[in-house]
Design a protein around this motif. Structure first.
Motif, PDB file in Angstrom:
ATOM      1  N   SER A 184      -8.392   5.926  -8.862  1.00 42.20           N
ATOM      2  CA  SER A 184      -8.658   7.282  -7.909  1.00 42.20           C
ATOM      3  C   SER A 184      -8.817   8.296  -9.116  1.00 42.20           C
ATOM      4  O   SER A 184      -9.327   9.249  -9.289  1.00 42.20           O
ATOM      5  N   ARG A 185      -8.279   7.959 -10.888  1.00 43.34           N
ATOM      6  CA  ARG A 185      -8.911   9.038 -11.338  1.00 43.34           C
ATOM      7  C   ARG A 185     -10.379   8.637 -11.572  1.00 43.34           C
ATOM      8  O   ARG A 185     -11.863   9.646 -11.921  1.00 43.34           O
ATOM      9  N   LEU A 186     -11.439   8.036 -11.437  1.00 42.31           N
ATOM     10  CA  LEU A 186     -12.779   7.692 -11.321  1.00 42.31           C
ATOM     11  C   LEU A 186     -13.026   8.188 -10.424  1.00 42.31           C
ATOM     12  O   LEU A 186     -14.288   8.958 -10.579  1.00 42.31           O
ATOM     13  N   LEU A 187     -12.654   7.790  -8.709  1.00 40.55           N
ATOM     14  CA  LEU A 187     -13.000   8.995  -8.056  1.00 40.55           C
ATOM     15  C   LEU A 187     -12.846  10.340  -8.042  1.00 40.55           C
ATOM     16  O   LEU A 187     -13.704  11.549  -8.209  1.00 40.55           O
ATOM     17  N   PHE A 188     -11.665  11.333  -8.707  1.00 39.58           N
ATOM     18  CA  PHE A 188     -11.512  12.549  -9.206  1.00 39.58           C
ATOM     19  C   PHE A 188     -12.876  12.905 -10.244  1.00 39.58           C
ATOM     20  O   PHE A 188     -13.375  13.888  -9.903  1.00 39.58           O
ATOM     21  N   ALA A 189     -12.832  11.748 -10.929  1.00 41.32           N
ATOM     22  CA  ALA A 189     -13.951  12.245 -12.050  1.00 41.32           C
ATOM     23  C   ALA A 189     -15.520  12.594 -11.395  1.00 41.32           C
ATOM     24  O   ALA A 189     -16.162  13.447 -11.618  1.00 41.32           O
ATOM     25  N   MET A 190     -16.069  11.922 -10.399  1.00 45.24           N
ATOM     26  CA  MET A 190     -16.562  11.859  -9.437  1.00 45.24           C
ATOM     27  C   MET A 190     -17.028  13.089  -8.828  1.00 45.24           C
ATOM     28  O   MET A 190     -17.334  14.064  -7.900  1.00 45.24           O
ATOM     29  N   GLY A 191     -15.961  12.952  -8.294  1.00 46.74           N
ATOM     30  CA  GLY A 191     -15.898  14.418  -7.016  1.00 46.74           C
ATOM     31  C   GLY A 191     -15.728  16.017  -7.730  1.00 46.74           C
ATOM     32  O   GLY A 191     -15.935  16.634  -7.289  1.00 46.74           O
TER      33      GLY A 191
ATOM     34  N   VAL B  14      -6.597  18.175  -7.695  1.00 50.66           N
ATOM     35  CA  VAL B  14      -5.626  17.438  -8.287  1.00 50.66           C
ATOM     36  C   VAL B  14      -4.384  18.613  -7.350  1.00 50.66           C
ATOM     37  O   VAL B  14      -4.464  19.640  -7.747  1.00 50.66           O
ATOM     38  N   SER B  15      -3.385  17.550  -7.159  1.00 48.70           N
ATOM     39  CA  SER B  15      -2.058  18.761  -6.941  1.00 48.70           C
ATOM     40  C   SER B  15      -1.144  19.133  -8.137  1.00 48.70           C
ATOM     41  O   SER B  15      -1.175  19.235  -8.716  1.00 48.70           O
TER      42      SER B  15
ATOM     43  N   SER C 283      -8.011  10.753  -3.680  1.00 45.60           N
ATOM     44  CA  SER C 283      -7.687   9.602  -3.690  1.00 45.60           C
ATOM     45  C   SER C 283      -6.743   8.467  -3.289  1.00 45.60           C
ATOM     46  O   SER C 283      -7.571   7.842  -3.422  1.00 45.60           O
ATOM     47  N   LEU C 284      -5.932   9.245  -3.851  1.00 41.71           N
ATOM     48  CA  LEU C 284      -5.070   7.925  -3.966  1.00 41.71           C
ATOM     49  C   LEU C 284      -5.141   7.500  -2.661  1.00 41.71           C
ATOM     50  O   LEU C 284      -4.800   6.220  -1.626  1.00 41.71           O
ATOM     51  N   VAL C 285      -4.323   8.197  -0.929  1.00 48.59           N
ATOM     52  CA  VAL C 285      -4.511   8.345  -0.071  1.00 48.59           C
ATOM     53  C   VAL C 285      -6.031   6.812   0.683  1.00 48.59           C
ATOM     54  O   VAL C 285      -5.406   5.863   0.973  1.00 48.59           O
ATOM     55  N   ILE C 286      -6.878   7.589  -0.560  1.00 53.07           N
ATOM     56  CA  ILE C 286      -8.520   7.168   0.479  1.00 53.07           C
ATOM     57  C   ILE C 286      -8.453   5.282  -0.262  1.00 53.07           C
ATOM     58  O   ILE C 286      -8.740   4.788   0.754  1.00 53.07           O
ATOM     59  N   ILE C 287      -7.832   5.020  -1.147  1.00 48.94           N
ATOM     60  CA  ILE C 287      -7.974   4.044  -1.742  1.00 48.94           C
ATOM     61  C   ILE C 287      -6.955   3.429  -0.816  1.00 48.94           C
ATOM     62  O   ILE C 287      -7.002   1.954  -1.094  1.00 48.94           O
ATOM     63  N   GLY C 288      -5.848   3.677  -0.144  1.00 47.69           N
ATOM     64  CA  GLY C 288      -4.910   3.061   0.392  1.00 47.69           C
ATOM     65  C   GLY C 288      -5.083   2.910   1.588  1.00 47.69           C
ATOM     66  O   GLY C 288      -4.728   1.278   2.187  1.00 47.69           O
ATOM     67  N   VAL C 289      -5.762   3.645   1.796  1.00 51.09           N
ATOM     68  CA  VAL C 289      -6.637   3.059   3.251  1.00 51.09           C
ATOM     69  C   VAL C 289      -7.633   2.080   3.548  1.00 51.09           C
ATOM     70  O   VAL C 289      -7.651   1.443   4.134  1.00 51.09           O
TER      71      VAL C 289
ATOM     72  N   ILE D   8       0.804  -1.393  -0.478  1.00 52.29           N
ATOM     73  CA  ILE D   8      -0.169   0.015   0.227  1.00 52.29           C
ATOM     74  C   ILE D   8       1.036   1.401   0.058  1.00 52.29           C
ATOM     75  O   ILE D   8       0.807   2.316  -0.538  1.00 52.29           O
ATOM     76  N   VAL D   9       2.042   1.188   0.768  1.00 55.84           N
ATOM     77  CA  VAL D   9       3.029   2.321   0.862  1.00 55.84           C
ATOM     78  C   VAL D   9       3.497   2.662  -0.351  1.00 55.84           C
ATOM     79  O   VAL D   9       3.263   3.637  -0.913  1.00 55.84           O
ATOM     80  N   LEU D  10       4.013   1.578  -1.112  1.00 53.96           N
ATOM     81  CA  LEU D  10       5.023   1.826  -1.760  1.00 53.96           C
ATOM     82  C   LEU D  10       4.169   2.198  -3.442  1.00 53.96           C
ATOM     83  O   LEU D  10       4.132   3.532  -3.799  1.00 53.96           O
ATOM     84  N   THR D  11       2.809   1.826  -4.068  1.00 54.39           N
ATOM     85  CA  THR D  11       2.275   1.965  -4.265  1.00 54.39           C
ATOM     86  C   THR D  11       1.351   3.667  -4.633  1.00 54.39           C
ATOM     87  O   THR D  11       1.325   3.921  -5.878  1.00 54.39           O
ATOM     88  N   THR D  12       1.431   3.585  -3.247  1.00 54.83           N
ATOM     89  CA  THR D  12       1.337   5.475  -3.593  1.00 54.83           C
ATOM     90  C   THR D  12       1.930   5.829  -3.073  1.00 54.83           C
ATOM     91  O   THR D  12       1.136   7.213  -3.889  1.00 54.83           O
TER      92      THR D  12
END
Length: 455
Positions: free
Chosen positions: A301-308, A321-322, A331-337, A131-135
């Motif tokens: 994360s891109r799907l969550l971004f589009a809906m957000g 977006v950063s 979105s990336l962090v939430i998916i990691g959680v 999780i940490v590395l991919t995020t």
């Protein structure tokens, strides 16, 4: 320049194809080889051939929609724009079941492989490490993830190529060169039509991910042409790999009888390459899971971004977006959680429900192409009735059939998830009296994004 939160266009055809293949995880064909071979009575190659033909119908529909609506969101966006915003929300909600939890399943499977090899290390260590590395890689931006993905995919292809080469060597050594040509992996005395179609339903799971490239539409250069090509290439290349690998592996081990179907490929790896290749094979499986997790988390994360960004999910959390990394960090962090849920699940439980969302999306994207065809015809634009009517109708029937082949637990969980989505939709639309919020997309915005990508 538009003030709309935007992603940066840096991806070409090669990068999209690699992300799609990484999401599919080509090595999955060996991970489930024993199950497919057992189901088909030793005709696993036929199952993958049938699955490929079926998936190509839906791949065509995704390509048509990606060209018509070159924005992030995939099935959520396509259904929203062509059918109805409320239906689009529910499809997006169903897809979340697949996209949001699939990275968790991938990390869990990778951790399971490592835990089996290193029993002294607790499984939670591997899960958190994944999780940490991919995020972190995904937060650093799509360019960094793209380069990492290229290296990981290269190793995965090396393992697959070695497996096929060793299989061919084993066949020649035992049967001669003539043993390489056989119809048994496609049809034999123990294979039946019902068995092959049942095996194709299982094999179709290996193709999940060909659609993921559509979530990178806003980061793709010339998306109207590049994304449709990438979708078809991912499906075709993935299908060719699956058929070739299952064919040669089935020749090494004819029939569908195994001591343990779930580990059949590893046993065959030991048979054709000894302990050294067995270790390399397991390493390849772990790396494949890592590469797949990297791509799956990025796509989700891109799907969550589009809906957000549309406002159907909290815009301040998901729709940003950063500025530094040009990636949807929250979105990336939430998916990691969410991935931490894997600490409390096993592989069998976690994989039982993610396919529901995928097949709902596949079916509805095919339906959306038909709606698009009707709308364009009414507007005076003539589209090909073959590609915009016949092909999507066939695709919808096939994917709906695959949906019905899921086990009862998956269907119950999927319908329960949809019921929650209906409640959420009722809240954000004030009892269905309003349309869900939506970001207006114009061609001018697309041109502005292209200009920003060159700065």
């Amino acid at each position: 320049m538009t003030d709309t939160p935007a992603l940066t266009r840096t991806l070409g055809l090669r990068s999209l194809v690699l992300f799609g293949l990484a999401y599919m995880t080509p090595l999955i064909v060996l991970g489930i080889f024993g199950v497919v071979a057992e189901t088909t009575g030793g005709a696993s190659a036929a199952a993958y051939l049938v699955a490929l033909v079926a998936i190509l119908f839906t791949a065509s529909s995704y390509g048509r929609m990606a060209a018509a609506y070159p924005v992030a969101g995939s099935a959520y966006t396509y259904v929203r724009r062509t059918i109805d915003p409320r239906v689009g929300f529910l499809v997006g909600w169903a897809v979340l079941l697949d996209y949001l939890f699939l990275p968790m399943v991938i990390w869990l499977i990778g951790a399971a492989y490592l835990e089996a090899q290193f029993p002294g290390v607790p499984g939670w260590v591997w899960i958190i490490g994944f999780i940490v590395l991919t995020t972190l890689l995904n937060i650093l931006g799509i360019k960094v993830a793209d380069k990492a993905n290229l290296i990981l995919m290269a190793f995965q292809v090396l393992v697959i190529g070695s497996f096929v080469a060793l299989s061919i060597g084993s066949i020649i050594a035992n049967q001669g060169a003539g043993g390489l040509v056989s119809v048994d992996p496609f049809a034999n005395a123990t294979a039946t039509f019902s068995g092959i179609t049942a095996g194709a339903a299982i094999a179709a799971y290996s193709f999940l991910g060909f659609d993921a490239v559509t979530t990178f539409t806003e980061e793709t250069i010339n998306p109207r042409k590049t994304v449709p090509r990438a979708i078809l290439l991912v499906a075709l290349i993935g299908g060719a790999i699956f058929i070739l690998v299952s064919y040669t592996t089935q020749l090494v081990h004819p029939g569908g009888v195994f001591t343990d179907a779930s580990s059949a490929a590893f046993d065959i790896a030991l048979q054709i390459g000894g302990n050294l290749f067995g270790a390399l094979f397991l390493a390849g499986l772990v790396i494949a899971q890592f590469a797949s997790g990297l791509a799956a988390q990025a796509a989700a994360s891109r799907l969550l971004f589009a809906m957000g960004r549309d406002g159907v999910l909290p815009r301040r959390i998901f729709g940003e977006v950063s500025r530094r990394f040009h990636s949807p960090v929250f979105s990336l962090v939430i998916i990691g959680v969410v991935g931490l849920v894997a600490l409390f699940l096993d592989v069998a439980t976690s994989t039982s429900f993610i396919n529901f969302g995928a097949f709902v999306a596949f079916t509805m994207v095919n339906v959306s192409v038909v709606f698009h065809y009707v709308r364009q015809r009414r507007a005076g634009t003539r589209l090909s009735p073959v590609f915009f009517l016949v092909v999507p109708v066939i695709g919808a029937i096939v994917t709906l059939y695959l949906l019905t082949r899921l086990d009862s637990n998956a269907i119950v969980l999927g319908l329960s998830w949809l019921a929650i989505g209906v409640v959420v939709l009722a809240v954000i639309t004030k009892g269905f009296r309003r349309q869900p919020p939506e970001m207006e997309y114009r061609e001018a915005d697309d041109q502005a994004l292209r200009s920003a990508a060159t700065l």
